[in-house]
Design an enzyme around this catalytic site. Structure first.
Site, PDB file in Angstrom:
ATOM      1  N   TRP A 330      35.120  42.522  36.964  1.00 42.33           N
ATOM      2  CA  TRP A 330      33.788  42.732  36.099  1.00 42.33           C
ATOM      3  C   TRP A 330      34.568  43.072  34.659  1.00 42.33           C
ATOM      4  O   TRP A 330      34.147  43.787  33.547  1.00 42.33           O
ATOM      5  CB  TRP A 330      33.608  44.594  37.151  1.00 42.33           C
ATOM      6  CG  TRP A 330      35.625  45.520  37.163  1.00 42.33           C
ATOM      7  CD1 TRP A 330      36.517  45.020  36.951  1.00 42.33           C
ATOM      8  CD2 TRP A 330      35.576  47.049  36.060  1.00 42.33           C
ATOM      9  NE1 TRP A 330      37.467  45.767  36.720  1.00 42.33           N
ATOM     10  CE2 TRP A 330      37.314  46.972  36.418  1.00 42.33           C
ATOM     11  CE3 TRP A 330      34.449  47.724  35.580  1.00 42.33           C
ATOM     12  CZ2 TRP A 330      37.541  48.033  35.892  1.00 42.33           C
ATOM     13  CZ3 TRP A 330      35.188  48.978  35.035  1.00 42.33           C
ATOM     14  CH2 TRP A 330      36.723  49.040  35.525  1.00 42.33           C
ATOM     15  N   ASP A 331      35.919  42.600  34.096  1.00 40.58           N
ATOM     16  CA  ASP A 331      35.831  42.566  32.842  1.00 40.58           C
ATOM     17  C   ASP A 331      34.900  41.985  31.874  1.00 40.58           C
ATOM     18  O   ASP A 331      34.838  42.106  30.192  1.00 40.58           O
ATOM     19  CB  ASP A 331      37.769  41.798  33.016  1.00 40.58           C
ATOM     20  CG  ASP A 331      38.129  42.200  33.646  1.00 40.58           C
ATOM     21  OD1 ASP A 331      38.046  42.846  34.653  1.00 40.58           O
ATOM     22  OD2 ASP A 331      39.423  41.964  33.211  1.00 40.58           O
ATOM     23  N   GLU A 470      42.945  52.523  40.644  1.00 44.26           N
ATOM     24  CA  GLU A 470      43.490  51.396  41.758  1.00 44.26           C
ATOM     25  C   GLU A 470      45.384  51.712  42.340  1.00 44.26           C
ATOM     26  O   GLU A 470      45.680  51.004  43.042  1.00 44.26           O
ATOM     27  CB  GLU A 470      43.667  49.927  41.351  1.00 44.26           C
ATOM     28  CG  GLU A 470      42.468  49.171  41.209  1.00 44.26           C
ATOM     29  CD  GLU A 470      42.195  47.843  40.140  1.00 44.26           C
ATOM     30  OE1 GLU A 470      41.957  47.102  40.242  1.00 44.26           O
ATOM     31  OE2 GLU A 470      43.431  47.579  39.918  1.00 44.26           O
ATOM     32  N   LYS A 582      45.867  54.789  36.809  1.00 42.55           N
ATOM     33  CA  LYS A 582      46.165  53.136  36.235  1.00 42.55           C
ATOM     34  C   LYS A 582      45.579  53.187  35.088  1.00 42.55           C
ATOM     35  O   LYS A 582      45.529  52.781  34.193  1.00 42.55           O
ATOM     36  CB  LYS A 582      45.504  52.453  37.405  1.00 42.55           C
ATOM     37  CG  LYS A 582      46.195  50.810  37.332  1.00 42.55           C
ATOM     38  CD  LYS A 582      44.969  49.894  37.642  1.00 42.55           C
ATOM     39  CE  LYS A 582      45.874  48.622  37.774  1.00 42.55           C
ATOM     40  NZ  LYS A 582      45.206  47.794  38.586  1.00 42.55           N
ATOM     41  N   GLN A 583      44.346  53.375  35.057  1.00 39.18           N
ATOM     42  CA  GLN A 583      43.220  53.204  34.075  1.00 39.18           C
ATOM     43  C   GLN A 583      42.200  54.047  33.411  1.00 39.18           C
ATOM     44  O   GLN A 583      41.915  54.672  34.842  1.00 39.18           O
ATOM     45  CB  GLN A 583      42.685  51.792  33.705  1.00 39.18           C
ATOM     46  CG  GLN A 583      42.213  50.744  35.058  1.00 39.18           C
ATOM     47  CD  GLN A 583      41.387  49.984  35.487  1.00 39.18           C
ATOM     48  OE1 GLN A 583      42.870  49.338  36.105  1.00 39.18           O
ATOM     49  NE2 GLN A 583      40.931  49.524  35.017  1.00 39.18           N
TER      50      GLN A 583
END
Length: 753
Positions: A330-331, A470, A582-583
């Protein structure tokens, strides 16, 4: 130390000395390419971390690290010149010209030897590249052997296991050209590499060309006497073809080198890069360091874009490494694609079509999981089947079970978001009618089958998922996933009725092709209105069900770069029991769907989640930077941009040696253009609402909107917009600083703040 005439420092990334422990790092940064291939910037005589990646060439669902054609050794009186004998050394990536420049002075047995080179891979003829070098013995006459190799030895994976991706079928020489032919192990794709070699004293060839071979390597060499103080030119040209390019691979590969003049090949290469920068450059006045970093990101985005005829997309490491096996994540859609949508719309369309051509396998994936519509793979490779490995390497080097392909389904919404953004900026109705709508409708079908209705609350829920955070391997009602799914269902409903009303004949063709009834969009709308979202009355969003019941751990320390330090007392295996992120997850939802949330909601969630986000992914920083701009935290956003734009240059994540971070490249562009530049599409109008950092005096760039090209210059005092279009008498509405104006073709509109 002198390095040949080059561009200004804001165009240069420079290596000042040889450090063996940093060879992999520099190889990544110095990668050359043209979209057809990526060649890591190894030293010609040392290729331990080398990589040659051809776009779309996979084997066993992994991008092939192909034979390496750049090897060039120089032997003086029987001893090889190597990095252990360096007296002086400098290399530079000249991004303006797409060249890797080198100047090394070797010292061997008290004698000095001067070596200089220019390396490139052509964007004009993407199958060709070259190394144009000079050699000079500084102290005495010596016997020299120049050896040019095509190295076919296989590579290993992250766990040290041989990849066995190809086998050599032929090595040889024909008409003075060296070649190596290989076939990939599973699919049998034929690869051919050919090289030429000449040594010149002025314009006169010197020495005699000879050849040698073993089962994995082809070698050409020239032996000659180098006179003290005389400069000899070494020209090595490279040709690369595969059976995806032509049926007669070896013949065409060898023929491509016939009568090629290195000087004319180099000239056309540099002219092409000049044209690229005229279209894609971003100019920042007052901040030379960030200027260089932005151009570094643009350079790597440009060399990652595959040619139209190659059916592939862009991996997280682009063509600079194979850490993620060259898979498509998906980046691409969320972080890299916006650059292409704004700057190179036709390329953006090609990247979306990569997905469309694999819609059949997405349908099969949904069917296998007993869902409707299309379930897009978390990791995609050759044919769009799920390619995610079962095991991967965790932050601490341990092996971990991978659950993303079973649960991280937001990829199926990310693609639709990308399609909507592409259409918003291009108004490409032909694409929507012929490909886009089919993806949107089939993805809406998936989400409608993925939800579960809670009989008690009468809300729809999405259970057992992994969101962008994640650290959490299995949660219910992840906000990002649920909001995105609801938006997809609503967008599909709107698109259904738009096509039905505006394009009735196309509408009939679409619904007949996929068997779509009027009942389905009604259900999509009903689900979208009743999807569970955990939003408090204050606007604070709970990342997933019972997230706030997890142990609350706040980041209190940061390193010298400003990155969060892992909180003491939290073990990696226990991080899922905490509120550490995480992000960007909730904040990403606010970023993508900014118009759906109030400024206060953005502030309260930014302030809550920022001190809990560890940024263990390159996908995180751009999101926080963009929201920081929206809530008026301009200097904080600028500090984020400094981290982001320099993330590979500074080895921020500690793994640049394995490949570039594509999300950082695209994220940097987004923060500059969509964030500080404030360029967005708003209710059928182009909207420009800039907020420049204190250090910047001026920001200038170009982009496309609805088929028209705009050049924009922003300062603290004013915005100037020039409309460049082939269509005469165009008059377009444009919003600047929240006021609407009109701009005509060929006109510069200047608005003071």
């Amino acid at each position: 130390m002198f390095l040949e005439k080059r561009s200004g420092n804001e165009w240069i990334v420079c290596e000042e000395k040889v450090e063996k422990e940093k060879l992999g790092y520099w190889e990544t940064l110095f990668t050359l390419g043209n979209g057809y291939l990526g060649s890591r910037g190894a030293l010609e005589e040392r290729i331990e971390h080398s990589g040659t990646y051809l776009a779309g060439i996979y084997d066993n669902e992994r991008i092939v690290n192909s034979p390496n054609p750049i090897c060039l050794d120089i032997w003086v009186e029987g001893s090889k010149l190597d990095i252990d004998q360096v007296l002086e050394h400098k290399r530079a990536l000249d991004m303006r010209r797409g060249l890797l420049l080198r100047h090394t002075v070797f010292k061997q047995n008290k004698r000095r030897f001067d070596y200089r080179s220019k390396r490139f891979f052509s964007p004009v003829n993407r199958h060709l590249g070259g190394i144009l070098a000079t050699f000079k013995s500084l102290d005495k006459d010596v016997e020299v052997v120049v050896r040019s190799k095509i190295e076919g030895k296989g590579k290993k994976d992250l766990f040290g296991r041989p990849l066995n991706q190809y086998f050599i079928t032929e090595v040889g020489e024909k008409g003075g050209l060296l070649y190596l032919v290989a076939n990939t192990s599973e699919l049998g794709i034929e690869l051919c590499f050919a090289t030429s070699l000449e040594i010149l004293d002025g314009d006169k060839p010197v020495g005699t060309l000879s050849f040698s071979f073993d089962s994995e390597t082809s070698v050409a060499e020239v032996r000659f006497i180098a006179k003290k103080g005389k400069s000899y030119r070494i020209n090595k040209l490279i040709s690369v073809f595969t059976s995806k390019d032509t049926k007669s691979v070896k013949r065409v590969c060898l023929g491509a080198l016939g009568n090629r003049k290195p000087s004319s090949l180099l000239r056309s290469h540099q002219d092409a890069w000049k044209r690229k920068w005229n279209n894609f450059d971003i100019e920042v006045k007052g901040d030379k360091d960030v200027q260089r970093s932005i151009r570094f990101c643009l350079y790597h985005l440009l060399i990652a874009a595959p040619p139209k005829r190659i059916d592939t997309s862009i991996a997280p490491n682009t063509l600079t490494g194979d850490t993620y096996q060259g898979h498509i994540f998906w980046d691409t859609e969320i972080y890299m694609l916006p650059f292409f949508i704004y700057s190179w719309p036709s390329k953006a369309k090609d990247l979306i079509l990569y997905r469309y051509k694999r819609l059949g396998n997405a349908r099969l994936a949904a069917k296998e999981r007993r869902y409707a519509g299309s379930l897009w793979p978390w990791e995609s490779a050759q044919d769009g089947r799920e390619a995610t490995p079962d095991w991967w390497v965790n932050f601490d080097g341990s092996k971990m079970k991978v659950w993303t392909k079973e649960r991280e389904h937001h990829i199926s919404g990310d693609l639709v978001y990308a399609i909507a953004l592409y259409y918003q900026f291009t108004k490409d109705e032909k694409f929507i009618l012929e490909q886009g709508a089919e993806i949107v409708f089939e993805t809406a079908r998936f989400w409608a089958s993925r939800v579960t209705r809670n009989a008690k609350s009468k809300k729809y829920e999405i259970r057992d998922v992994i969101g962008p955070n994640e650290f959490q391997k299995k949660v219910d009602n992840n906000f990002y996933t649920n909001f995105l799914a609801g938006w997809v269902l609503k967008y599909a409903h709107t698109l259904f009725h738009f096509i039905k009303q505006k394009h009735p004949s196309k509408f009939e063709a679409i619904v007949e092709k996929i068997g779509l009834s009027d009942r389905e969009p009604k259900r999509w709308k009903e689900i979208s209105e009743r999807l569970k979202l955990n939003i408090s009355s204050s606007g604070l969003i709970e990342e997933f069900d019972e997230y706030f019941k997890r142990k609350d751990v706040v980041i209190k320390e940061r390193n010298e770069s400003g990155m969060p330090l892992w909180p003491a007392g939290v073990r990696l295996e226990d991080v899922g029991k905490t509120q550490l992120v995480k992000q960007a997850d909730v904040v990403l939802g606010l970023c993508l769907f900014s118009n759906e949330f109030s400024l206060q909601a953005k502030k309260i969630n930014f302030e809550y989640y920022e001190p809990r986000t560890i940024h263990k992914s390159s996908l995180s920083i751009p999101t926080y930077a963009l929201i920081a701009i929206e809530i008026g935290e301009i200097e904080k956003a600028y500090r984020y941009l400094q981290l982001l734009a320099n993330s590979d240059l500074s080895n921020l994540f500690g793994n640049t040696s394995r490949g570039i971070h594509g999300a950082s490249l695209g994220g940097t562009w987004q923060v500059v253009v969509r964030g500080f530049g404030g360029v967005k599409s708003k209710e059928e109008k182009l909207s420009i609402n800039p907020s420049l950092p204190r250090a910047w005096q001026k920001l200038k760039f170009r982009f496309w909107w609805h088929g028209h090209n705009f050049e924009i210059a922003i300062s603290k005092e004013k915005v100037s917009v020039f409309l460049r279009t082939k269509t005469k008498d165009v008059r377009l509405p444009i919003e600047i600083y929240n006021h609407t104006y009109y701009i005509k073709s060929g006109e510069t509109l200047t608005i003071e703040r």
